[in-house]
Design a protein around this motif. Structure first.
Motif, PDB file in Angstrom:
ATOM      1  N   ARG A 123      -1.523  19.119 -13.114  1.00 14.19           N
ATOM      2  CA  ARG A 123      -0.986  18.601 -14.376  1.00 14.19           C
ATOM      3  C   ARG A 123      -1.844  19.050 -15.558  1.00 14.19           C
ATOM      4  O   ARG A 123      -1.326  19.436 -16.618  1.00 14.19           O
ATOM      5  N   ALA A 124      -3.161  19.012 -15.368  1.00 17.16           N
ATOM      6  CA  ALA A 124      -4.065  19.470 -16.431  1.00 17.16           C
ATOM      7  C   ALA A 124      -3.841  20.948 -16.720  1.00 17.16           C
ATOM      8  O   ALA A 124      -3.839  21.379 -17.881  1.00 17.16           O
ATOM      9  N   ASN A 174       0.828  -1.210   0.000  1.00 13.25           N
ATOM     10  CA  ASN A 174       0.000   0.000   0.000  1.00 13.25           C
ATOM     11  C   ASN A 174       0.856   1.251   0.000  1.00 13.25           C
ATOM     12  O   ASN A 174       0.563   2.216  -0.719  1.00 13.25           O
ATOM     13  N   LEU A 175       1.911   1.257   0.790  1.00  9.21           N
ATOM     14  CA  LEU A 175       2.797   2.425   0.847  1.00  9.21           C
ATOM     15  C   LEU A 175       3.398   2.713  -0.519  1.00  9.21           C
ATOM     16  O   LEU A 175       3.398   3.863  -0.982  1.00  9.21           O
ATOM     17  N   HIS A 176       3.877   1.688  -1.197  1.00  3.65           N
ATOM     18  CA  HIS A 176       4.499   1.898  -2.508  1.00  3.65           C
ATOM     19  C   HIS A 176       3.455   2.258  -3.566  1.00  3.65           C
ATOM     20  O   HIS A 176       3.713   3.089  -4.444  1.00  3.65           O
ATOM     21  N   ALA A 177       2.270   1.638  -3.490  1.00  4.43           N
ATOM     22  CA  ALA A 177       1.226   1.940  -4.475  1.00  4.43           C
ATOM     23  C   ALA A 177       0.770   3.388  -4.358  1.00  4.43           C
ATOM     24  O   ALA A 177       0.607   4.087  -5.370  1.00  4.43           O
ATOM     25  N   THR A 178       0.571   3.871  -3.133  1.00  8.09           N
ATOM     26  CA  THR A 178       0.147   5.254  -2.950  1.00  8.09           C
ATOM     27  C   THR A 178       1.282   6.227  -3.277  1.00  8.09           C
ATOM     28  O   THR A 178       1.029   7.330  -3.766  1.00  8.09           O
ATOM     29  N   THR A 179       2.522   5.806  -3.031  1.00  6.88           N
ATOM     30  CA  THR A 179       3.665   6.644  -3.428  1.00  6.88           C
ATOM     31  C   THR A 179       3.687   6.813  -4.945  1.00  6.88           C
ATOM     32  O   THR A 179       3.971   7.912  -5.460  1.00  6.88           O
ATOM     33  N   ALA A 180       3.387   5.755  -5.673  1.00  3.68           N
ATOM     34  CA  ALA A 180       3.345   5.844  -7.136  1.00  3.68           C
ATOM     35  C   ALA A 180       2.258   6.802  -7.595  1.00  3.68           C
ATOM     36  O   ALA A 180       2.471   7.626  -8.501  1.00  3.68           O
ATOM     37  N   THR A 181       1.077   6.736  -6.962  1.00  2.00           N
ATOM     38  CA  THR A 181      -0.010   7.652  -7.308  1.00  2.00           C
ATOM     39  C   THR A 181       0.390   9.097  -7.037  1.00  2.00           C
ATOM     40  O   THR A 181       0.173   9.981  -7.881  1.00  2.00           O
ATOM     41  N   LEU A 182       0.959   9.336  -5.868  1.00  3.17           N
ATOM     42  CA  LEU A 182       1.400  10.695  -5.512  1.00  3.17           C
ATOM     43  C   LEU A 182       2.354  11.240  -6.565  1.00  3.17           C
ATOM     44  O   LEU A 182       2.170  12.355  -7.078  1.00  3.17           O
ATOM     45  N   ASN A 183       3.365  10.471  -6.925  1.00  7.11           N
ATOM     46  CA  ASN A 183       4.399  10.975  -7.830  1.00  7.11           C
ATOM     47  C   ASN A 183       3.921  11.097  -9.269  1.00  7.11           C
ATOM     48  O   ASN A 183       4.364  12.004  -9.985  1.00  7.11           O
ATOM     49  N   ASN A 184       3.005  10.247  -9.706  1.00  3.50           N
ATOM     50  CA  ASN A 184       2.415  10.458 -11.034  1.00  3.50           C
ATOM     51  C   ASN A 184       1.619  11.762 -11.054  1.00  3.50           C
ATOM     52  O   ASN A 184       1.654  12.499 -12.041  1.00  3.50           O
ATOM     53  N   GLY A 185       0.898  12.045  -9.968  1.00  4.94           N
ATOM     54  CA  GLY A 185       0.157  13.304  -9.892  1.00  4.94           C
ATOM     55  C   GLY A 185       1.067  14.516  -9.926  1.00  4.94           C
ATOM     56  O   GLY A 185       0.700  15.559 -10.474  1.00  4.94           O
TER      57      GLY A 185
END
Length: 325
Positions: free
Chosen positions: A239-240, A90-101
């Protein structure tokens, strides 16, 4: 001490887990105010029980909001806690979401790779679209193609409209075929999951801009900016805005929303009062004194320019879907 004598497991824990799920659900339908209020309520119950607040939903909320510093603080606490495979994923998955944003694609790719290592049924599935987006942005076509194959297998097995929609925009990223983005928007528009629909519009808008179709891309980018700004997905909304500016378009500054003016506990108090709760009922539910509730109300009225409880009940930004019981 409030909550003294409560067991560390049982009803308080079940209530907190239920609030955690409510927070995730609220974020995914774009009700950021409800997510923040429920986060404050879960923290209040945890404090009364003498235990730390749950981490999963707080990480998810901070990641979706694009709050890097808040996320880092939460992640550090999570890393110091006794680890489990699910918590690490979960920590890594949410980190990926944060950084893509935040358009930090190398960091997103590294986190998404780690999130998919353990092949958790749910969390790995949620991390695969993040891995694909980051890999495409980093020109790692092999990683994106491999992740797309895994995502396609999972979404075909589940058969859900949302899963098919997410897989469609991921496929558009990998193949560069316009129809896949259009299919994603059509599928995701059938549901209520605003962040996924917004991501589909964002990725299609980016693709259109790179194809030099400015008029078409602006329509999708304006849509996603409006959708995700209102839903509190601030990183992806920015980003948009960046994509719109790259087309020469001016982005209107949006008015500050209530959840940005108020503290987390003030949001919780405001929404409970808006649902019809008395000060005593709010105090009981949030494990604070009536005096503290009244102090919060004075701050809420001042910050929002209101003078009465009735105005809170009539405020559309504080609309609640579940009335206070």
């Amino acid at each position: 001490m409030a909550g003294e004598g409560w067991p560390r497991v049982g009803f308080p824990l079940l209530l907190r887990l239920g609030l955690g799920q409510k927070i995730i659900d609220a974020v995914m339908i774009g009700d950021i105010g409800q997510a923040i209020a429920a986060t404050a309520e879960e923290a209040a119950i945890a404090a009364a029980a003498g235990v730390p607040p749950l981490a999963h939903h707080r990480l998810h909320l901070a990641a979706q909001r694009g709050r890097r510093e808040e996320f880092r603080e939460l992640a550090q606490k999570a890393e110091n806690a006794p680890p489990s495979a699910g918590q690490v994923t979960n920590l890594h998955a949410t980190t990926a979401t944060l950084n893509n944003g935040l358009a930090d694609y190398p960091a997103a790719l590294a986190a998404a790779r780690r999130a998919t290592e353990h092949d958790d049924i749910f969390l790995t599935g949620s991390a695969l679209p993040e891995l694909i987006e980051a890999a495409v942005a980093c020109d790692d076509h092999a990683a994106a193609t491999e992740a797309l194959a895994s995502l396609t297998e999972r979404t075909q097995a589940s058969g859900t409209t949302t899963g098919r929609g997410v897989a469609a925009y991921a496929r558009g990223l990998v193949t560069g075929i316009e129809h896949h983005f259009q299919e994603a928007i059509e599928l995701l528009a059938e549901g209520r999951l605003i962040p996924h629909l917004g991501r589909a519009h964002l990725l299609y808008g980016q693709w259109l801009r790179r194809e030099r179709r400015r008029r078409d891309c602006r329509r999708h980018l304006h849509t996603v900016h409006e959708l995700l700004s209102k839903a509190g997905n601030e990183g992806f909304a920015r980003r948009a805005a960046m994509e719109l500016r790259a087309t020469g378009e001016k982005v209107r500054s949006r008015s500050e929303q209530h959840h940005e003016k108020l503290t987390m506990q003030e949001v919780a108090v405001a929404r409970l009062v808006a649902s019809g709760a008395t000060s005593n009922e709010v105090a009981s539910r949030l494990f604070i004194s009536k005096r503290t509730v009244d102090a919060h109300l004075r701050n809420i009225f001042r910050k929002l320019g209101l003078t009465s409880r009735r105005q809170l009940k009539d405020d559309p930004d504080l609309l609640v879907h579940d009335r206070f019981e």
